[in-house]
Write an enzyme that holds these catalytic residues in place. Structure first.
Site, PDB file in Angstrom:
ATOM      1  N   ASP A  30       0.799  -1.096   0.114  1.00 41.14           N
ATOM      2  CA  ASP A  30      -0.086  -0.018   0.016  1.00 41.14           C
ATOM      3  C   ASP A  30       0.788   1.325   0.027  1.00 41.14           C
ATOM      4  OD1 ASP A  30       0.848  -0.747   2.782  1.00 41.14           O
ATOM      5  OD2 ASP A  30      -1.199  -1.184   3.401  1.00 41.14           O
ATOM      6  N   ASN A  60      -8.274  -2.690  14.183  1.00 42.33           N
ATOM      7  CA  ASN A  60      -9.610  -2.840  13.628  1.00 42.33           C
ATOM      8  C   ASN A  60      -9.753  -3.948  12.759  1.00 42.33           C
ATOM      9  OD1 ASN A  60      -8.590  -1.965  11.373  1.00 42.33           O
ATOM     10  ND2 ASN A  60      -9.772  -0.016  11.323  1.00 42.33           N
ATOM     11  N   HIS A 103      -7.790  -4.537  10.195  1.00 45.80           N
ATOM     12  CA  HIS A 103      -7.512  -4.308   8.664  1.00 45.80           C
ATOM     13  C   HIS A 103      -6.173  -4.951   8.324  1.00 45.80           C
ATOM     14  CE1 HIS A 103      -5.237  -0.457   9.723  1.00 45.80           C
ATOM     15  NE2 HIS A 103      -4.383  -1.343   9.389  1.00 45.80           N
ATOM     16  N   GLU A 138      -9.939  -1.644   5.250  1.00 49.13           N
ATOM     17  CA  GLU A 138     -10.622  -1.241   6.407  1.00 49.13           C
ATOM     18  C   GLU A 138     -11.944  -2.078   6.709  1.00 49.13           C
ATOM     19  OE1 GLU A 138      -9.044   0.233   8.402  1.00 49.13           O
ATOM     20  OE2 GLU A 138      -8.684   2.374   8.110  1.00 49.13           O
TER      21      GLU A 138
HETATM   22  C1  F6R Z   1       1.189  -1.400   6.472  1.00 49.60           C
HETATM   23  C2  F6R Z   1      -0.114  -2.145   6.620  1.00 49.60           C
HETATM   24  C3  F6R Z   1      -1.201  -2.128   7.687  1.00 49.60           C
HETATM   25  C4  F6R Z   1      -0.340  -2.324   8.828  1.00 49.60           C
HETATM   26  C5  F6R Z   1      -1.153  -2.308  10.108  1.00 49.60           C
HETATM   27  C6  F6R Z   1      -0.305  -2.444  11.224  1.00 49.60           C
HETATM   28  O1  F6R Z   1       1.814  -1.712   5.181  1.00 49.60           O
HETATM   29  O2  F6R Z   1      -0.618  -2.240   5.336  1.00 49.60           O
HETATM   30  O3  F6R Z   1      -2.030  -2.902   7.511  1.00 49.60           O
HETATM   31  O4  F6R Z   1       0.310  -3.733   8.774  1.00 49.60           O
HETATM   32  O5  F6R Z   1      -1.749  -1.201  10.101  1.00 49.60           O
HETATM   33  O6  F6R Z   1       0.466  -1.509  11.577  1.00 49.60           O
HETATM   34  P1  F6R Z   1       1.683  -1.408  12.789  1.00 49.60           P
HETATM   35  O7  F6R Z   1       2.494  -2.649  12.380  1.00 49.60           O
HETATM   36  O8  F6R Z   1       2.336  -0.237  12.557  1.00 49.60           O
HETATM   37  O9  F6R Z   1       0.719  -1.480  14.015  1.00 49.60           O
END
Ligand code: F6R
Length: 260
Positions: free
Chosen positions: A67, A136, A138, A143
């Site tokens: 992403d 959440n 994701h 989302e």
């Molecule tokens: C990042 C991504 C997100 C993160 C998620 C957890 O490329 O796609 O899904 O993996 O938000 O983020 P952290 O590891 O910072 O808690």
């Protein structure tokens, strides 16, 4: 699903690095999908060490990232481009021409997303997709309420996710609202999935993803439908799993040839 609970995030990240190394050793031209965020940082540090000590060769590997923020330039310090270069790509022998990253500045986002999907297919599909998980539920930036069949596309971040990202942007008001993310359908086509989660604040999302119903309200729950999804957790992230002791027993009693 394989659920591996390690004593802490450090040993979990070392195990994850061994799994990634095994995939590359078995298939030197493997296609890897990378996530950003805090969770995989220790994994990437371990991969750098393996590579710099001559125990892991990225020269044949192709990569795709999950992403990117819409409208953020590649050299913005919070961009996923900057993250991947700073935390991994600058430090390993991965050829530049085999690095594919989502372009958040694409002019025609719809056709750009189609091209990204085509590039993944042309590369032979993703052999191993590394994921973190949002509080959440994701994965990528799919989302809650994302279609379980979604493809790479533009998404709007939820307030919760923007709050979690506020520190990276020096305040909530600077966090972009939109991202381009691989879809859940795209992620599900990866041949193998490795999801990492550490810390108490991921415990509820992990329990719902692994032991709850498959639902678009918990996008990671779609991984229950994946034939090779491996979750590597620390005890805090695993603390709401009702079958935690079963998962620990299963892993402890695996034959050596099945371990990473
Ligand atoms: C990042 C991504 C997100 C993160 C998620 C957890 O490329 O796609 O899904 O993996 O938000 O983020 P952290 O590891 O910072 O808690």
């Amino acid at each position: 699903m394989e659920i591996i609970i390690q004593p802490d995030a450090t040993s979990a990240s070392q195990l994850a690095a061994r799994l990634v190394a095994k995939v590359i050793k078995e298939k030197p031209h493997a296609v890897l999908g990378f996530a950003t965020g805090r969770t995989p940082l220790k994994l990437y540090q371990n991969l750098i060490i393996l590579c710099q000590e001559g125990n892991l060769d990225f020269s044949g590997v192709t990569t795709f990232t999950l992403d990117e923020y819409v409208g953020i330039s590649n050299d913005h310090p919070a961009s996923f481009h900057a993250y991947m270069w700073n935390n991994l790509f600058h430090h390993i022998n991965l050829p530049k021409e085999r690095i594919n990253m989502v372009n958040g500045q694409a002019k025609d986002i719809v056709s750009y997303c189609r091209q990204y999907e085509t590039a993944i297919k042309t590369a032979g599909g993703i052999d191993l997709q590394i994921l973190g998980i949002g509080r959440n539920g994701h994965i990528g930036f799919n989302e809650p309420s994302s279609s379980l069949a979604s493809r790479t596309r533009i998404k709007t971040l939820t307030d919760d996710t923007r709050l979690d990202l506020a520190a990276d942007f020096g305040g909530l008001e600077n966090v972009p609202n939109h991202v381009i993310t691989m879809g859940l359908g795209t992620i599900m086509e990866s041949k193998m999935i490795l999801l990492l989660a550490f810390g108490k604040n991921k415990a509820n999302a992990i329990a719902r993803a692994i032991e709850g119903p498959v639902t678009a309200m918990v996008p990671a729950s779609i991984l229950q439908m994946h034939p090779r999804a491996v979750f590597i957790l620390d005890p805090e992230a695993a603390s709401e799993l009702s079958l935690a002791s079963y998962y620990k027993w299963v892993y402890a009693n695996k034959p050596d040839w099945q371990k990473y």
